[in-house]
Design a protein around this motif. Structure first.
Motif, PDB file in Angstrom:
ATOM      1  N   ARG A  15      -2.887  52.406 -71.489  1.00 39.08           N
ATOM      2  CA  ARG A  15      -2.825  53.867 -71.564  1.00 39.08           C
ATOM      3  C   ARG A  15      -1.628  54.422 -72.348  1.00 39.08           C
ATOM      4  O   ARG A  15      -1.498  55.624 -72.478  1.00 39.08           O
ATOM      5  CB  ARG A  15      -2.731  54.437 -70.140  1.00 39.08           C
ATOM      6  N   ALA A  16      -0.737  53.547 -72.829  1.00 34.04           N
ATOM      7  CA  ALA A  16       0.486  54.064 -73.460  1.00 34.04           C
ATOM      8  C   ALA A  16       0.156  54.946 -74.654  1.00 34.04           C
ATOM      9  O   ALA A  16      -0.594  54.535 -75.545  1.00 34.04           O
ATOM     10  CB  ALA A  16       1.384  52.909 -73.884  1.00 34.04           C
ATOM     11  N   ALA A  17       0.675  56.158 -74.639  1.00 31.80           N
ATOM     12  CA  ALA A  17       0.512  57.128 -75.729  1.00 31.80           C
ATOM     13  C   ALA A  17      -0.954  57.451 -76.015  1.00 31.80           C
ATOM     14  O   ALA A  17      -1.304  57.853 -77.125  1.00 31.80           O
ATOM     15  CB  ALA A  17       1.210  56.629 -77.007  1.00 31.80           C
ATOM     16  N   ILE A  18      -1.804  57.302 -75.017  1.00 24.66           N
ATOM     17  CA  ILE A  18      -3.251  57.478 -75.254  1.00 24.66           C
ATOM     18  C   ILE A  18      -3.571  58.884 -75.768  1.00 24.66           C
ATOM     19  O   ILE A  18      -4.399  59.051 -76.661  1.00 24.66           O
ATOM     20  CB  ILE A  18      -4.053  57.106 -73.979  1.00 24.66           C
ATOM     21  N   ASP A  19      -2.875  59.885 -75.239  1.00 25.80           N
ATOM     22  CA  ASP A  19      -3.172  61.252 -75.694  1.00 25.80           C
ATOM     23  C   ASP A  19      -2.812  61.429 -77.167  1.00 25.80           C
ATOM     24  O   ASP A  19      -3.561  62.012 -77.941  1.00 25.80           O
ATOM     25  CB  ASP A  19      -2.441  62.280 -74.825  1.00 25.80           C
ATOM     26  N   GLU A  20      -1.635  60.875 -77.521  1.00 24.92           N
ATOM     27  CA  GLU A  20      -1.212  60.986 -78.926  1.00 24.92           C
ATOM     28  C   GLU A  20      -2.155  60.230 -79.862  1.00 24.92           C
ATOM     29  O   GLU A  20      -2.235  60.515 -81.047  1.00 24.92           O
ATOM     30  CB  GLU A  20       0.202  60.431 -79.098  1.00 24.92           C
ATOM     31  N   MET A  21      -2.823  59.232 -79.327  1.00 20.97           N
ATOM     32  CA  MET A  21      -3.712  58.398 -80.155  1.00 20.97           C
ATOM     33  C   MET A  21      -5.154  58.905 -80.127  1.00 20.97           C
ATOM     34  O   MET A  21      -6.067  58.192 -80.522  1.00 20.97           O
ATOM     35  CB  MET A  21      -3.671  56.937 -79.674  1.00 20.97           C
ATOM     36  N   GLY A  22      -5.370  60.066 -79.586  1.00 17.77           N
ATOM     37  CA  GLY A  22      -6.699  60.652 -79.633  1.00 17.77           C
ATOM     38  C   GLY A  22      -7.498  60.519 -78.342  1.00 17.77           C
ATOM     39  O   GLY A  22      -8.661  60.897 -78.290  1.00 17.77           O
ATOM     40  N   GLY A  23      -6.911  59.934 -77.291  1.00 18.32           N
ATOM     41  CA  GLY A  23      -7.554  59.952 -75.974  1.00 18.32           C
ATOM     42  C   GLY A  23      -8.434  58.762 -75.636  1.00 18.32           C
ATOM     43  O   GLY A  23      -8.853  58.610 -74.498  1.00 18.32           O
ATOM     44  N   LYS A  24      -8.745  57.903 -76.633  1.00 12.20           N
ATOM     45  CA  LYS A  24      -9.663  56.803 -76.348  1.00 12.20           C
ATOM     46  C   LYS A  24      -8.932  55.479 -76.087  1.00 12.20           C
ATOM     47  O   LYS A  24      -9.199  54.789 -75.118  1.00 12.20           O
ATOM     48  CB  LYS A  24     -10.625  56.619 -77.533  1.00 12.20           C
ATOM     49  N   ASN A  25      -7.993  55.176 -76.974  1.00 14.34           N
ATOM     50  CA  ASN A  25      -7.248  53.921 -76.866  1.00 14.34           C
ATOM     51  C   ASN A  25      -5.776  54.185 -76.642  1.00 14.34           C
ATOM     52  O   ASN A  25      -5.206  55.116 -77.219  1.00 14.34           O
ATOM     53  CB  ASN A  25      -7.362  53.127 -78.171  1.00 14.34           C
ATOM     54  N   GLY A  26      -5.160  53.335 -75.831  1.00 13.59           N
ATOM     55  CA  GLY A  26      -3.708  53.390 -75.714  1.00 13.59           C
ATOM     56  C   GLY A  26      -3.102  52.374 -76.669  1.00 13.59           C
ATOM     57  O   GLY A  26      -3.824  51.617 -77.324  1.00 13.59           O
ATOM     58  N   ILE A  27      -1.766  52.348 -76.743  1.00 13.40           N
ATOM     59  CA  ILE A  27      -1.111  51.350 -77.592  1.00 13.40           C
ATOM     60  C   ILE A  27      -0.755  50.163 -76.707  1.00 13.40           C
ATOM     61  O   ILE A  27      -0.338  50.349 -75.566  1.00 13.40           O
ATOM     62  CB  ILE A  27       0.139  51.930 -78.265  1.00 13.40           C
ATOM     63  N   SER A  28      -0.918  48.981 -77.246  1.00 13.32           N
ATOM     64  CA  SER A  28      -0.560  47.786 -76.483  1.00 13.32           C
ATOM     65  C   SER A  28       0.280  46.847 -77.346  1.00 13.32           C
ATOM     66  O   SER A  28       0.397  47.045 -78.558  1.00 13.32           O
ATOM     67  CB  SER A  28      -1.824  47.088 -76.006  1.00 13.32           C
ATOM     68  N   LEU A  29       0.863  45.837 -76.700  1.00 13.10           N
ATOM     69  CA  LEU A  29       1.720  44.900 -77.425  1.00 13.10           C
ATOM     70  C   LEU A  29       0.945  43.636 -77.771  1.00 13.10           C
ATOM     71  O   LEU A  29       0.166  43.144 -76.964  1.00 13.10           O
ATOM     72  CB  LEU A  29       2.923  44.489 -76.579  1.00 13.10           C
ATOM     73  N   ARG A  30       1.204  43.113 -78.971  1.00 12.70           N
ATOM     74  CA  ARG A  30       0.610  41.814 -79.324  1.00 12.70           C
ATOM     75  C   ARG A  30       1.601  40.718 -78.966  1.00 12.70           C
ATOM     76  O   ARG A  30       2.783  40.817 -79.288  1.00 12.70           O
ATOM     77  CB  ARG A  30       0.310  41.776 -80.817  1.00 12.70           C
ATOM     78  N   PHE A  31       1.155  39.704 -78.286  1.00 17.96           N
ATOM     79  CA  PHE A  31       1.981  38.573 -77.869  1.00 17.96           C
ATOM     80  C   PHE A  31       3.312  38.990 -77.248  1.00 17.96           C
ATOM     81  O   PHE A  31       4.379  38.625 -77.757  1.00 17.96           O
ATOM     82  CB  PHE A  31       2.238  37.625 -79.059  1.00 17.96           C
TER      83      PHE A  31
END
Ligand code: ATP
Length: 676
Positions: free
Chosen positions: A618-634
Motif C-alpha cells: 500500500r505504500a504511496a498507493i494514492d500517489e500512484m493512482g490508487g491501484k498499486n502501492g510501491i514495493s521493494l525489490r530484493f
C-alpha cells in the motif's frame, strides 16, 4: 477564510465563559474532523474551536492543543503513556462491566478499540452520574497515568483509565453512538482510548494544528478590535508560528507567550535557546557526485565526512549566565560532580540521552573554551576504538545501554564529532551562513583525541577531489559524505527539514535507488525449515505523514542471522496484537495476511535493489493512482534503528520520490540505448 466560514456555529453551546473546556466539546470537534478529509475544512474546524477556547477559557488553550496533537508534553519531557492493547482492553472491560472475552470478540469484529470503548459505554447503565470530563481533567489524568511506573503500575494505570472512562459520555452532547453510521460520533470514550493508543486517526498532523492555532489567534485578536483579518495577515501569522515552533518546539513556552502578545511578535519573545531541543536538519539522498554538482552549480559547498553513529544535540549553559536561560533550569541537568553548569544531550527526536552518555557530560567542560558560555551543538556520537584510534560501526554503538549508564561500566567508548553550532553565547545562529557557523564552532571548542573532534571536511568542487574525499571517508569507517551549501542565504540551518541544501552521498548507494530505507515492523510470518521456532519473515511498512498511517511496503526474509532472528522473536513476541491496527494500511486479500501483527514500535534499516509497483502493498498507493502501492525489490535487512521512532520511518512521500527518480533514470538509460 475557511476559519470564518466555519465559525458561524458554536459546536457546544452549554459551555460558558470561565468554565473549564468540556472534553465533550473537543470530542464534538474531533468527530466533525473525522467526517472530512479536506485539509482546509479540518483547519477550519480546529481554528473555530480554538477561537472558542480563546474567547471562553484561554487558560485551557495549552492542554487543548496538546490533546489535539495526541501529546501530553513536549518531546524532551520524556513523558510516554506506555500502554499496550491488552491493558486498554482490560480497562474497557472493567469500566463497562463487560467481560474481557466479550471485549476481545468485539475488537476482533470491529477492529478499532476506540469504537469498542464507545460501544461498551453506550451499553452501560449508570447508577449515578459522575461529573463530566474536562480537557484539563483529561490531560491531568493522562499525565498521571504516564508518570506511574514500577511495581504494580500496570494495575494502577488500569484503575486510572477506569476513572476517566467512568466519567466519559455522561453529558448529553456525547450520546450519539452508532458505530456503523457515523464512525462512532463524538464519543469521549472513543477518543480517550485512541489517545491511549497513540493515534487519534483524524488526519490531524502537527502542521495542520499549527496553522489552525495561528489562524485562531490572529482571528481572535482581530475580532477583539471588531475586525476580520486579511488573507495576508493570516498567512503571516502562520509563517511566524511555524518558524518560531521549528526553532523552539515547546507549546509550554509558546502558548503563554502567544496569549500575552499575540502571534506577530513571537519572534522577539520565543527564540531558540539552550534547554529546548529542536528537531535537527536532515539531508536529501543523492545517487552520484554529478547530481551534487548539478544541484550546487555555481555555489560554494563543503563535503564533510558522514559519521555513522547517533545524532546528538548538546545543550550547555555556564554557571555564570544561568539566570539568562529560565527554560534551561528545568530541562538541563545540574550535576556539579559531573560538570560545571547546566547541560544535557538530546537525540534526533528530542529524547534526553544524558543518562546514556554520562561519559560525554563528564568531559564536556574540558572541551569548552573559557570564552564559551552557552551553546547548542549539533553532532554525531560515534563508537570509538581507543586502541586502534579509529571509529567503529553503528552496530557497536547500539550495544550501549540506553539508560542509567555508569561511566565506570562503559564498554563502548564514544567520540563526539561536531559539525554545526546552532546557538552560541546568547545568540541563535540558525540564520547565519554555514561558513560563519562553522567558524564559530571551530573557535568555541578545543579538540581531544578520541573524545571530541570536528567533522573532517574538504571545500572543493572538483569531481576527482570529491571522489577522493568519499574514498577517504569510507576508509575512515564513515558512511560517505554530507555535502552542504556554504555561503548563500540557502545555507542557514533549517530545523526539522529534510533539506536540499544538505545532500548525502553514501558509499553503498551510488548504484542503488539512492538510499536505504528505515521501515516499521508491522507483522511476521512463522519460519520454515530451520527457522520454525522463530519468525522467518516480516511485513514492513512506511509512514504516511498526511494520513498518519503505516502503509505496507514489503515482506523481508533476507539479511538476518540466526542469532538476530532469535532476538527479534523474543522482542517482538511481547508486542503481538490481536489484529492489524486501524491505522495500518494493508492488503485485505486473505493469502496476503501475516501470521501475527505487532504494535508499530521497531524501525529497521533495509536496503533494496530497486522499487516496483505491486497490488499487494500500500505504500504511496494514492500517489500512484490508487491501484498499486510501491514495493521493494530484493529487500535485505541491514540493522535495527533504535534511535528512530516509527513516525520517523521513511515516509511514503519519500518512497514515491525515489520511485519517480528511478523511473526517470531508467528512461534516460533506455533513451541512451543502455540496458533496460
Ligand atoms: P541515515 O540513515 O542516512 O543516517 P537519517 O534519516 O538518519 O539517514 P539523514 O538526514 O538521511 O538522516 O542523514 C543525516 C544523518 O547523518 C544525520 O542525522 C546525522 O546523524 C548523520 N551525520 C553524520 N555525519 C554528519 C555530518 N557531517 N553532518 C550532518 N549529519 C551527519
Amino acid at each position: 477564510q475557511a476559519t470564518i466560514e466555519a465559525s458561524g456555529k458554536d459546536p457546544y453551546p452549554d459551555w460558558k465563559a470561565g468554565d473549564p473546556v468540556p472534553y465533550a466539546a473537543l470530542c464534538t470537534t474531533f468527530s466533525l474532523i473525522e467526517l472530512t478529509t479536506k485539509r482546509l475544512q479540518i483547519i477550519a474546524y480546529c481554528s473555530s474551536f480554538l477561537q472558542q477556547v480563546l474567547r471562553l477559557t484561554p487558560r485551557d488553550l495549552l492542554p487543548t492543543v496538546q490533546l489535539m496533537l495526541n501529546k501530553l508534553a513536549a518531546d524532551y519531557a520524556g513523558i510516554e503513556l506506555g500502554i499496550g492493547e491488552s491493558l486498554i482492553m482490560k480497562a474497557i472491560g472493567e469500566s463497562s462491566g463487560r467481560s474481557l472475552s466479550v471485549i476481545k470478540a468485539d475488537h476482533h469484529k470491529i477492529g478499532d478499540l476506540g469504537l469498542v470503548a464507545a460501544k461498551s459505554k453506550s451499553k452501560q447503565a449508570q447508577m449515578f452520574k459522575p461529573k463530566p470530563l474536562t480537557v484539563h481533567g483529561v490531560h491531568q489524568g493522562l499525565l498521571e497515568i504516564a508518570k506511574m511506573e514500577g511495581h504494580g503500575s500496570q494495575d494502577q494505570k488500569v484503575r486510572a483509565i477506569n476513572r476517566l472512562m467512568a466519567s466519559a459520555d455522561v453529558s448529553s452532547a456525547s450520546k450519539t453512538v452508532d458505530i456503523t453510521k457515523d464512525k462512532g460520533g463524538p464519543s469521549e470514550a472513543k477518543f480517550l482510548v485512541r489517545f491511549l493508543e497513540g493515534k487519534l486517526r483524524l488526519g490531524l498532523a502537527e502542521k495542520t494544528v499549527i496553522v489552525a492555532l495561528a489562524q485562531a489567534v490572529v482571528t481572535y485578536e482581530a475580532a477583539k478590535k471588531g475586525k476580520i483579518p486579511s488573507t495576508d495577515q493570516l498567512a503571516n501569522g502562520e509563517a511566524v508560528l511555524k518558524q518560531v515552533y521549528s526553532e523552539l518546539p515547546s507549546y509550554e513556552v509558546i502558548i503563554p507567550a502567544m496569549l500575552e502578545h499575540g502571534v506577530f511578535n513571537l519572534h522577539e519573545t520565543c527564540k531558540l535557546q539552550p534547554g529546548v531541543p529542536l528537531k535537527p536538519m536532515l539531508a536529501k539522498p543523492t545517487k552520484s557526485i554529478t547530481e551534487v554538482l548539478d544541484r550546487f552549480e555555481g555555489k560554494d559547498f563543503t563535503c564533510e565526512y558522514k559519521y555513522d553513529g547517533e545524532r546528538a544535540q548538546i545543550h550547555y549553559v555556564a554557571p555564570d549566565v544561568k539566570s539568562e536561560f529560565p527554560a534551561a533550569e528545568n530541562t538541563l541537568a545540574k550535576d556539579p560532580k559531573r560538570f560545571n553548569g547546566l547541560a544535557a544531550i538530546f537525540s534526533r527526536n528530542s529524547e534526553d540521552l544524558s543518562k546514556k552518555y554520562p561519559d560525554i557530560l563528564e568531559k564536556l567542560n574540558t572541551w569548552i573554551k573559557p570564552s564559551t558560555k552557552s551553546f547548542v551543538l549539533d553532532c554525531e556520537t560515534v563508537a570509538w576504538d581507543p586502541q586502534n584510534k579509529k571509529v567503529l560501526p553503528f552496530q557497536q554503538l547500539m550495544t550501549r545501554k540506553r539508560k542509567d549508564v555508569k561511566t565506570s561500566e562503559v564498554t563502548v567508548k564514544v567520540c563526539v564529532f561536531a559539525f554545526d553550532l546552532l546557538f552560541y553565547n546568547g545568540e541563535p545562529l540558525v540564520k547565519k551562513s554555514f561558513r560563519e557557523r562553522r567558524e564559530l564552532l571551530h573557535n568555541a571548542f578545543t579538540l581531544a583525541e578520541g573524545e571530541f573532534s570536528f567533522a573532517q571536511y574538504g571545500d572543493t568542487r572538483d569531481v576527482e577531489e570529491i571522489q577522493h574525499l568519499l574514498d577517504e571517508s569510507v576508509k575512515a569507517s564513515c558512511e560517505g559524505l554530507m555535502v552542504k551549501m556554504l555561503d548563500t542565504e540557502d545555507s542557514g540551518y533549517e530545523p526539522s527539514k529534510r533539506s536540499r541544501n544538505w545532500l548525502k552521498v553514501k558509499k553503498d548507494y551510488l548504484a542503488g535507488v539512492g538510499d536505504s530505507l528505515d521501515l516499521v515492523v508491522l507483522g511476521a510470518y512463522y519460519g520454515k525449515g530451520k527457522r520454525t521456532s522463530w519468525y522467518g519473515a516480516f511485513l514492513l511498512g512506511a509512514y504516511n505523514e498526511d494520513t498518519q498511517t503505516f502503509e505496507t511496503v514489503c515482506n523481508i526474509g533476507t539479511g538476518f542471522s540466526e542469532a538476530i532472528l532469535e532476538e527479534f522473536y523474543k522482542d517482538l513476541s511481547e508486542i503481538v496484537i490481536d489484529g492489524a491496527k486501524p491505522f495500518y494500511s494493508h492488503s485485505t486479500v486473505k493469502n496476503d495476511q501475516p501470521d501475527v501483527w505487532f504494535e508499530a514500535r521497531h524501525v529497521w534499516e533495509v536496503k533494496t535493489a530497486g522499487l516496483t509497483l505491486s497490488p499487494r502493498y500500500r505504500a504511496a498507493i494514492d500517489e500512484m493512482g490508487g491501484k498499486n502501492g510501491i514495493s521493494l525489490r530484493f529487500p535485505r535487512f541491514i540493522q535495527k534503528r533504535d534511535d528512530k521512532k516509527p513516525e520517523e520511518a521513511t515516509t511514503t512521500k519519500a518512497i514515491a520520490e525515489m520511485y519517480r527518480k528511478q523511473e526517470v533514470v531508467a528512461q534516460e538509460t533506455r533513451g541512451k540505448g543502455g540496458v533496460d
